[in-house]
Design a protein around this motif. Structure first.
Motif, mmCIF file in Angstrom:
data_model
loop_
_atom_site.group_PDB
_atom_site.id
_atom_site.type_symbol
_atom_site.label_atom_id
_atom_site.label_comp_id
_atom_site.label_asym_id
_atom_site.label_seq_id
_atom_site.Cartn_x
_atom_site.Cartn_y
_atom_site.Cartn_z
ATOM 1 N N GLU A 245 0.837 -1.201 0.000
ATOM 2 C CA GLU A 245 0.000 0.000 0.000
ATOM 3 C C GLU A 245 0.870 1.248 0.000
ATOM 4 O O GLU A 245 1.723 1.408 0.865
ATOM 5 N N ARG A 246 0.646 2.110 -0.975
ATOM 6 C CA ARG A 246 1.432 3.319 -1.131
ATOM 7 C C ARG A 246 0.649 4.536 -0.654
ATOM 8 O O ARG A 246 -0.580 4.530 -0.609
ATOM 9 N N ALA A 247 1.365 5.586 -0.337
ATOM 10 C CA ALA A 247 0.735 6.818 0.117
ATOM 11 C C ALA A 247 1.447 8.011 -0.499
ATOM 12 O O ALA A 247 2.627 7.941 -0.851
ATOM 13 N N LEU A 248 0.717 9.113 -0.627
ATOM 14 C CA LEU A 248 1.287 10.350 -1.169
ATOM 15 C C LEU A 248 0.757 11.535 -0.387
ATOM 16 O O LEU A 248 -0.396 11.550 0.056
ATOM 17 N N GLU A 249 1.628 12.518 -0.236
ATOM 18 C CA GLU A 249 1.250 13.785 0.391
ATOM 19 C C GLU A 249 1.774 14.901 -0.503
ATOM 20 O O GLU A 249 2.927 14.867 -0.933
ATOM 21 N N ALA A 250 0.932 15.866 -0.812
ATOM 22 C CA ALA A 250 1.362 16.946 -1.699
ATOM 23 C C ALA A 250 0.597 18.228 -1.386
ATOM 24 O O ALA A 250 -0.503 18.205 -0.834
ATOM 25 N N HIS A 251 1.211 19.364 -1.764
ATOM 26 C CA HIS A 251 0.607 20.685 -1.598
ATOM 27 C C HIS A 251 0.319 21.224 -2.994
ATOM 28 O O HIS A 251 1.224 21.454 -3.783
#
Length: 309
Positions: A245-251
């Motif tokens: 399971e992958r995750a991403l955080e971005a603005h």
């Protein structure tokens, strides 16, 4: 709150692991009793080797069950990384076993010990059958789980050792060629060490939260910037919550200036990440204030500096 998924491990029931542990423990007990009765040290030594297989499988089973625990206040992403820790432990012991085999082979070659050829061949044959049965029990789970694969490699190394013992025993019986023991042991040790070191880097990267192997960071950035309604993007972080399971955080800075515009952009971004990169856990922030424009001057420098950390 994200909970762990048991993706690849669904291919194999816990029952197979339990039976694999029982079979190896049973063989260990029989070999120890046989070694005490016959006075053959090789039997007891092989029993300890089989016990290490049982321990590796037991650790894999324990970690697998821990990994299914739901997220809570202590572990908000769940406990799935317990399987990676078990894999790291089993791979480390596998490498140690490999180096021990090299030392043992060289020591025995320098100071040869009497070998009961037929006894060793028979014992190794029985152990090989058990190792093959155990390996078949856990093979399906090893395809998509580093935890199970590490335990599986323990059994494969033991099976190869049994094959090596049989071959070396035959050469000793027929030709008194004691060097065969050294050669076979070195070949097996090289294989064991190679397998351990080849899988360990990926396990460590997953534990450290590195960008998944099959994802290029630049490709994700380009895909995010290409989404309709995105003006620019920064503070991008990509990592694995666990093995599957992958995750991403971005603005994100949207072209539109309303919250409605941003919500629509978020939906498009999440759909793209899910379809193109199998990223289903995405946290997206935005800023509609004038001070956010400073990020437009050099968004990539800020983004990449965060990625390198």
């Amino acid at each position: 709150m994200s909970t762990g998924h048991d993706h690849g491990s669904k291919n194999m029931s816990d029952g197979r692991l339990i039976w694999a542990v029982i079979v190896n423990i049973g063989l260990t007990v029989v070999q120890i009793l046989g070694g005490i009765v016959s006075g053959l040290l090789a039997l007891i030594a092989d029993a300890l080797h089989n016990f290490s297989d049982a321990a590796a499988l037991g650790l894999a089973l324990f970690a697998r069950r821990i990994g299914r625990r739901p997220a809570d206040k202590l572990m908000t992403f769940g406990y799935a990384r317990a399987e990676l820790i078990a894999a790291l432990i089993n791979l480390t012991t596998l490498i140690i076993v490999g180096f021990y085999l090299i030392i043992e082979a060289v020591t025995r070659f320098i100071d040869p010990q009497p070998v009961e050829g037929w006894t060793v061949v028979i014992v190794a044959g029985v152990a090989l059958i058990v190792d093959i049965v155990t390996a078949l029990m856990v093979y399906s789970g090893s395809k998509k789980s580093l935890n199970i694969k590490a335990a599986f490699l323990h059994n494969v190394s033991d099976a190869l050792a049994s094959v090596g013992v049989i071959v070396a025993g035959i050469f000793i019986i027929l030709y008194d060629l004691y060097v065969a023991d050294l050669i076979m042991t070195l070949v097996i040790a090289a294989y064991v060490i190679y397998q351990g070191f080849s899988i360990m880097p990926r396990t460590i990267r997953l534990l450290m939260g590195a960008v998944p192997d099959d994802i290029e960071f630049d490709r994700i950035v380009e895909a995010l910037e290409a989404v309709d309604g995105v003006k620019t993007i920064h503070h991008v972080h990509v990592w694995n919550l666990h093995e599957h399971e992958r995750a991403l955080e971005a603005h994100l800075v949207p072209l539109g200036r309303s919250l409605t515009d941003f919500e629509n952009v978020k939906l498009r971004v999440r759909d793209m990440l899910s379809v193109d990169f199998s990223i289903h856990h995405a946290t997206l922030e935005t800023c509609l204030e004038p001070e956010c424009e400073e990020h437009l001057i050099s968004p990539h420098s800020d983004m990449l500096s965060n990625h390198d950390q």
